[in-house]
Design a protein around this motif. Structure first.
Motif, PDB file in Angstrom:
ATOM      1  N   MET A  99       0.696  -9.942   8.975  1.00 55.12           N
ATOM      2  CA  MET A  99       1.753  -8.956   8.728  1.00 55.12           C
ATOM      3  C   MET A  99       1.177  -7.587   8.380  1.00 55.12           C
ATOM      4  SD  MET A  99       3.868 -11.630   6.399  1.00 55.12           S
ATOM      5  CE  MET A  99       5.477 -10.903   6.233  1.00 55.12           C
ATOM      6  N   LEU A 100      -0.142  -7.481   8.442  1.00 55.79           N
ATOM      7  CA  LEU A 100      -0.830  -6.257   7.999  1.00 55.79           C
ATOM      8  C   LEU A 100      -0.293  -4.989   8.669  1.00 55.79           C
ATOM      9  CD1 LEU A 100      -4.702  -6.759   7.788  1.00 55.79           C
ATOM     10  CD2 LEU A 100      -3.223  -5.611   6.158  1.00 55.79           C
ATOM     11  N   LEU A 101      -0.110  -5.053   9.977  1.00 50.89           N
ATOM     12  CA  LEU A 101       0.241  -3.834  10.707  1.00 50.89           C
ATOM     13  C   LEU A 101       1.739  -3.630  10.849  1.00 50.89           C
ATOM     14  CD1 LEU A 101      -2.530  -3.938  13.455  1.00 50.89           C
ATOM     15  CD2 LEU A 101      -2.463  -2.544  11.374  1.00 50.89           C
ATOM     16  N   SER A 102       2.523  -4.726  10.644  1.00 53.55           N
ATOM     17  CA  SER A 102       3.952  -4.615  10.918  1.00 53.55           C
ATOM     18  C   SER A 102       4.761  -4.249   9.682  1.00 53.55           C
ATOM     19  CB  SER A 102       4.467  -5.941  11.502  1.00 53.55           C
ATOM     20  OG  SER A 102       4.214  -6.996  10.603  1.00 53.55           O
ATOM     21  N   GLU A 103       4.191  -4.411   8.497  1.00 50.51           N
ATOM     22  CA  GLU A 103       4.982  -4.226   7.277  1.00 50.51           C
ATOM     23  C   GLU A 103       4.661  -2.895   6.598  1.00 50.51           C
ATOM     24  OE1 GLU A 103       7.345  -6.060   5.998  1.00 50.51           O
ATOM     25  OE2 GLU A 103       7.230  -7.804   7.316  1.00 50.51           O
ATOM     26  N   SER A 104       5.555  -2.473   5.688  1.00 49.53           N
ATOM     27  CA  SER A 104       5.336  -1.227   4.948  1.00 49.53           C
ATOM     28  C   SER A 104       4.193  -1.417   3.951  1.00 49.53           C
ATOM     29  CB  SER A 104       6.603  -0.829   4.192  1.00 49.53           C
ATOM     30  OG  SER A 104       6.817  -1.750   3.133  1.00 49.53           O
ATOM     31  N   LYS A 105       3.604  -0.293   3.547  1.00 47.02           N
ATOM     32  CA  LYS A 105       2.532  -0.346   2.553  1.00 47.02           C
ATOM     33  C   LYS A 105       3.059  -0.948   1.243  1.00 47.02           C
ATOM     34  CE  LYS A 105      -1.021   2.414   0.432  1.00 47.02           C
ATOM     35  NZ  LYS A 105      -1.501   3.743   0.067  1.00 47.02           N
ATOM     36  N   GLU A 106       4.302  -0.603   0.883  1.00 46.20           N
ATOM     37  CA  GLU A 106       4.887  -1.094  -0.369  1.00 46.20           C
ATOM     38  C   GLU A 106       5.019  -2.620  -0.331  1.00 46.20           C
ATOM     39  OE1 GLU A 106       6.059   1.540   1.388  1.00 46.20           O
ATOM     40  OE2 GLU A 106       5.173   2.941  -0.054  1.00 46.20           O
ATOM     41  N   PHE A 107       5.504  -3.131   0.800  1.00 45.32           N
ATOM     42  CA  PHE A 107       5.619  -4.588   0.918  1.00 45.32           C
ATOM     43  C   PHE A 107       4.235  -5.224   0.810  1.00 45.32           C
ATOM     44  CE2 PHE A 107       4.999  -8.379   3.459  1.00 45.32           C
ATOM     45  CZ  PHE A 107       5.925  -9.235   2.883  1.00 45.32           C
ATOM     46  N   PHE A 108       3.275  -4.623   1.517  1.00 46.43           N
ATOM     47  CA  PHE A 108       1.934  -5.202   1.545  1.00 46.43           C
ATOM     48  C   PHE A 108       1.321  -5.249   0.142  1.00 46.43           C
ATOM     49  CE2 PHE A 108      -2.689  -4.873   2.299  1.00 46.43           C
ATOM     50  CZ  PHE A 108      -2.855  -6.087   2.936  1.00 46.43           C
ATOM     51  N   MET A 109       1.585  -4.210  -0.667  1.00 44.29           N
ATOM     52  CA  MET A 109       1.050  -4.181  -2.037  1.00 44.29           C
ATOM     53  C   MET A 109       1.641  -5.340  -2.859  1.00 44.29           C
ATOM     54  SD  MET A 109      -0.950  -1.526  -2.156  1.00 44.29           S
ATOM     55  CE  MET A 109      -1.155  -1.074  -3.854  1.00 44.29           C
ATOM     56  N   GLY A 110       2.962  -5.490  -2.839  1.00 47.93           N
ATOM     57  CA  GLY A 110       3.618  -6.553  -3.613  1.00 47.93           C
ATOM     58  C   GLY A 110       3.235  -7.933  -3.107  1.00 47.93           C
ATOM     59  N   ALA A 111       3.266  -8.096  -1.776  1.00 48.00           N
ATOM     60  CA  ALA A 111       2.926  -9.390  -1.182  1.00 48.00           C
ATOM     61  C   ALA A 111       1.450  -9.707  -1.424  1.00 48.00           C
ATOM     62  CB  ALA A 111       3.227  -9.369   0.314  1.00 48.00           C
ATOM     63  N   GLY A 112       0.620  -8.660  -1.458  1.00 47.44           N
ATOM     64  CA  GLY A 112      -0.813  -8.856  -1.719  1.00 47.44           C
ATOM     65  C   GLY A 112      -1.042  -9.403  -3.122  1.00 47.44           C
ATOM     66  N   SER A 158     -12.830   6.293  -2.614  1.00 41.16           N
ATOM     67  CA  SER A 158     -11.499   5.710  -2.830  1.00 41.16           C
ATOM     68  C   SER A 158     -11.625   4.200  -3.037  1.00 41.16           C
ATOM     69  CB  SER A 158     -10.659   6.005  -1.589  1.00 41.16           C
ATOM     70  OG  SER A 158      -9.369   5.491  -1.720  1.00 41.16           O
ATOM     71  N   SER A 159     -10.565   3.580  -3.545  1.00 39.84           N
ATOM     72  CA  SER A 159     -10.622   2.136  -3.749  1.00 39.84           C
ATOM     73  C   SER A 159      -9.313   1.484  -3.320  1.00 39.84           C
ATOM     74  CB  SER A 159     -10.888   1.815  -5.219  1.00 39.84           C
ATOM     75  OG  SER A 159      -9.774   2.212  -5.986  1.00 39.84           O
ATOM     76  N   GLN A 160      -9.319   0.177  -3.264  1.00 42.78           N
ATOM     77  CA  GLN A 160      -8.144  -0.547  -2.793  1.00 42.78           C
ATOM     78  C   GLN A 160      -8.227  -2.006  -3.216  1.00 42.78           C
ATOM     79  OE1 GLN A 160      -8.161  -1.165   1.432  1.00 42.78           O
ATOM     80  NE2 GLN A 160      -5.937  -1.300   1.507  1.00 42.78           N
ATOM     81  N   SER A 161      -7.086  -2.538  -3.622  1.00 37.18           N
ATOM     82  CA  SER A 161      -6.999  -3.986  -3.817  1.00 37.18           C
ATOM     83  C   SER A 161      -6.837  -4.622  -2.444  1.00 37.18           C
ATOM     84  CB  SER A 161      -5.783  -4.280  -4.692  1.00 37.18           C
ATOM     85  OG  SER A 161      -5.510  -5.663  -4.672  1.00 37.18           O
ATOM     86  N   TRP A 162      -7.597  -5.671  -2.165  1.00 33.77           N
ATOM     87  CA  TRP A 162      -7.579  -6.290  -0.831  1.00 33.77           C
ATOM     88  C   TRP A 162      -7.369  -7.794  -1.023  1.00 33.77           C
ATOM     89  CZ3 TRP A 162      -6.615  -4.439   3.661  1.00 33.77           C
ATOM     90  CH2 TRP A 162      -7.012  -5.083   4.824  1.00 33.77           C
TER      91      TRP A 162
END
Ligand SMILES: [Zn+2]
Length: 272
Positions: free
Chosen positions: A90-103, A210-214
């Motif tokens: 779902m990485l490319l199809s979903e919003s960044k906000e969804f990806f953050m919460g789902a992550g 920069s950093s990111q939770s993955w």
């Protein structure tokens, strides 16, 4: 935010559910979706689905909580049309906000399923009363979700950047080099070691960008740009299928800057 944290537990029971809650459903490490819909409301969900599920509250920047429900049995019979999808798909199809919460929900699933029992005495764990933690009943050891720090680094040399294709996931794109931090290392130590191990190159100056939770499964990616110092590209075959210097005019397929720190490092260098 603090008052809200205290007013509602992290581990929820059905009595804590509110009419305006949004749910994300996990079954066997996959997300339950219905077509393009990947979160559920009290109206769209069949309440039977979440009976017996572990419910965890995930506070969001919007102020609206996301409730992660980890299901014990398949919900597909109770939710006609629903299907299971991996977060990665779902990485490319979903919003960044969804990806953050789902992550976050995905990382917590990894933690919950890996800590049913205490690693010290083997006793059963139970949810902490007020914290996002699991506690061992017999020995009271606490288990918090674990984050694994990693570096991701774009090595640059004048107007060219070193991009590599991984030998692990049949990758059809080139990206930055990356690796886990080892005990006792600073992030800069890891950058120097990983770049040398993976492609045989020594780097000089290293700048943090920069950093990111993955959430695959629970990395903290720390992104750096490192200046080439010496050596020829010599890929380590168990990790790297191919590595080359690329300029702005011969860029290969690279990760999106919208969701990945690798893409952000590349865009930053191209836009300098
Ligand atoms: Zn224990």
């Amino acid at each position: 935010m603090l008052a809200k944290e205290h007013s509602r537990p992290i581990f929820l029971t059905p009595q804590h559910i509110r009419l305006d809650d949004t749910f994300i459903l996990f079954f066997e490490r996959q997300i339950v979706c219905d077509g393009l819909v990947s979160t559920w409301t009290i109206e769209t969900i069949n309440p039977e689905v979440i009976i017996g599920a572990q419910l965890l509250r995930i506070p969001q920047d919007t102020g609206q909580d996301l409730i992660a429900a980890y299901l014990d049995s398949s919900p597909l019979d109770l939710l006609p049309g629903a299907e299971l999808r991996s977060l990665r798909s779902m990485l490319l199809s979903e919003s960044k906000e969804f990806f953050m919460g789902a992550g976050v929900a995905n990382q917590l699933e990894e933690w919950l399923s890996g800590h049913k029992f205490c690693g010290s005495c083997g006793g059963s764990t139970r949810p902490h009363a007020s914290e996002r933690a699991l506690v061992c009943l017999p020995c009271e050891r606490h288990y918090y979700p674990r984050i694994n720090p990693c570096v991701i680094v774009l090595v640059v040399r004048e107007d060219k950047m070193l991009l590599a294709k991984s030998s692990r996931h049949n990758a059809d794109f080139y990206s930055c080099l990356a690796g886990f931090m080892e005990v006792g290392e600073s992030p800069e130590d890891t950058v120097r070691r990983e770049v040398f191990e993976e492609v045989g190159i020594k780097v000089g100056r290293i700048d943090y960008l920069s950093s990111q939770s993955w959430p695959f499964p629970s990395q903290l990616m720390l992104g750096f740009i490192a200046q080439y110092e010496s050596g020829d590209i010599t890929p380590e075959p168990s990790e790297i299928a191919d590595a080359k210097w690329f300029g702005p005019d011969d860029l290969p397929n690279v990760p999106s800057a919208r969701i990945s720190v690798a893409g952000k490092l590349i865009s930053h260098f191209l836009g300098r």
